[in-house]
Motif scaffolding. Structure first.
Motif, PDB file in Angstrom:
ATOM      1  N   UNK A  95      -5.778  10.566   1.136  1.00 30.41           N
ATOM      2  CA  UNK A  95      -4.583   9.754   1.329  1.00 30.41           C
ATOM      3  C   UNK A  95      -4.796   8.690   2.401  1.00 30.41           C
ATOM      4  N   UNK A  96      -5.321   9.088   3.544  1.00 33.49           N
ATOM      5  CA  UNK A  96      -5.532   8.155   4.651  1.00 33.49           C
ATOM      6  C   UNK A  96      -6.550   7.075   4.274  1.00 33.49           C
ATOM      7  N   UNK A  97      -7.608   7.477   3.576  1.00 35.52           N
ATOM      8  CA  UNK A  97      -8.630   6.506   3.170  1.00 35.52           C
ATOM      9  C   UNK A  97      -8.061   5.477   2.202  1.00 35.52           C
ATOM     10  N   UNK A  98      -7.250   5.928   1.248  1.00 36.25           N
ATOM     11  CA  UNK A  98      -6.643   5.006   0.285  1.00 36.25           C
ATOM     12  C   UNK A  98      -5.743   3.995   0.984  1.00 36.25           C
ATOM     13  N   UNK A  99      -4.961   4.455   1.950  1.00 39.44           N
ATOM     14  CA  UNK A  99      -4.062   3.550   2.680  1.00 39.44           C
ATOM     15  C   UNK A  99      -4.863   2.547   3.511  1.00 39.44           C
ATOM     16  N   UNK A 100      -5.857   3.040   4.245  1.00 32.49           N
ATOM     17  CA  UNK A 100      -6.656   2.151   5.096  1.00 32.49           C
ATOM     18  C   UNK A 100      -7.404   1.116   4.275  1.00 32.49           C
ATOM     19  N   UNK A 101      -7.974   1.540   3.139  1.00 30.81           N
ATOM     20  CA  UNK A 101      -8.703   0.607   2.288  1.00 30.81           C
ATOM     21  C   UNK A 101      -7.768  -0.454   1.721  1.00 30.81           C
ATOM     22  N   UNK A 102      -6.563  -0.058   1.309  1.00 27.43           N
ATOM     23  CA  UNK A 102      -5.611  -1.015   0.752  1.00 27.43           C
ATOM     24  C   UNK A 102      -5.182  -2.060   1.765  1.00 27.43           C
ATOM     25  N   UNK A 103      -4.820  -1.613   2.970  1.00 25.39           N
ATOM     26  CA  UNK A 103      -4.370  -2.547   4.004  1.00 25.39           C
ATOM     27  C   UNK A 103      -5.499  -3.487   4.426  1.00 25.39           C
TER      28      UNK A 103
ATOM     29  N   UNK B 169       0.830  -1.207   0.000  1.00 24.67           N
ATOM     30  CA  UNK B 169       0.000   0.000   0.000  1.00 24.67           C
ATOM     31  C   UNK B 169       0.862   1.253   0.000  1.00 24.67           C
ATOM     32  N   UNK B 170       1.912   1.269   0.833  1.00 29.07           N
ATOM     33  CA  UNK B 170       2.808   2.424   0.878  1.00 29.07           C
ATOM     34  C   UNK B 170       3.548   2.618  -0.444  1.00 29.07           C
ATOM     35  N   UNK B 171       3.871   1.515  -1.102  1.00 30.38           N
ATOM     36  CA  UNK B 171       4.518   1.597  -2.411  1.00 30.38           C
ATOM     37  C   UNK B 171       3.567   2.160  -3.449  1.00 30.38           C
TER      38      UNK B 171
END
Length: 255
Positions: free
Chosen positions: A66-74, A5-7
């Motif tokens: 940004x936060x939503x995209x990271x949380x959804x991915x993880x 996700x970070x990548x």
């Protein structure tokens, strides 16, 4: 899953362009969960779309995205690994992109201009045109008087428009700005920003074929769930003026 996700978050790839990259990671040994995490997080944001969002709607809006995209991915990646489906093996996608020729600066130029810029400028132009049409045709604040759009049904409407539509994360920003200018709820605009770039009719079919049925439904429902939750939260936390700050000035947008 977290590293995937970070990548993916800073990489400027659309919902179609992310497929060969994600499947390349899968062929190189990434887990199914990590591949799904990359598929979900990457198209929702990127360095380019993050800066455009901050410039047009303000940093609070950009950080929410940004936060939503990271949380959804993880979350999606964790669920895919936790609930593997029968027969959900990689199917039929082969090949990959060879390293481009030339030295470092040649490859840097080729990617930044020939790949990124030439890929996004058409869609960004389209987004600006659509935004301009909304601003011209819909009076300022007109949609704010439509009661049904101010509740959860407004988020559902944004979701129904965004999911089948092909729009990259950069092009979606001016469209969202035009919708907010017309009185669309801020949370609904965020739903459109998240669901639109992450899904479209062509991408969903490819993900279903590549990752299997169960992983596909986790992928889709995670995007829907997190975008809706973020939209509801954004609507409840702050009014438009506090969310977008001085960056979102209606008079300046009209000019």
């Amino acid at each position: 899953i977290i590293k995937a996700s970070l990548l993916g978050i800073p990489i400027p790839l659309c919902s179609c362009g992310v497929l060969p990259a994600a499947l390349g990671l899968r062929r190189d040994g990434a887990s199914r969960g990590a591949t799904t995490s990359f598929l979900v997080s990457t198209p929702q944001t990127g360095v380019d779309s993050l800066l455009v969002t901050a410039g047009m709607l303000g940093w609070p809006f950009a950080l929410a995205k940004l936060v939503t995209a990271f949380a959804a991915g993880v979350t999606s990646g964790t669920l895919v690994d936790a609930f593997p489906g029968k027969g959900d093996e990689e199917d039929g996608f082969s090949g990959g992109c060879a390293d481009p020729p030339g030295g470092f600066f040649r490859r840097l130029w080729d990617f930044s201009y020939r790949v990124v810029f030439l890929d996004i400028h058409r869609w960004l132009t389209l987004g600006i045109v659509v935004s301009g049409l909304i601003v011209v045709l819909v009076p300022p604040g007109y949609l704010a008087d439509v009661e049904v759009l101010n509740g959860p049904l407004g988020l559902v409407a944004a979701l129904l428009v965004g999911i089948p539509m092909y729009v990259c994360s950069v092009a979606s920003v001016p469209i969202a700005a035009g919708l907010i200018y017309a009185g669309f709820p801020v949370g609904g605009a965020l739903v459109f920003l998240m669901a639109g770039p992450a899904t479209n009719a062509a991408t969903m079919g490819a993900v279903r074929k590549a990752m299997g049925g169960r992983a596909f439904w986790i992928y889709l429902l995670t995007i829907v769930g997190f975008s809706m939750a973020a939209g509801l939260l954004l609507n409840r936390l702050q009014p438009l003026e506090a969310v977008a700050g001085a960056k979102f000035d209606v008079d300046r947008l009209r000019e």
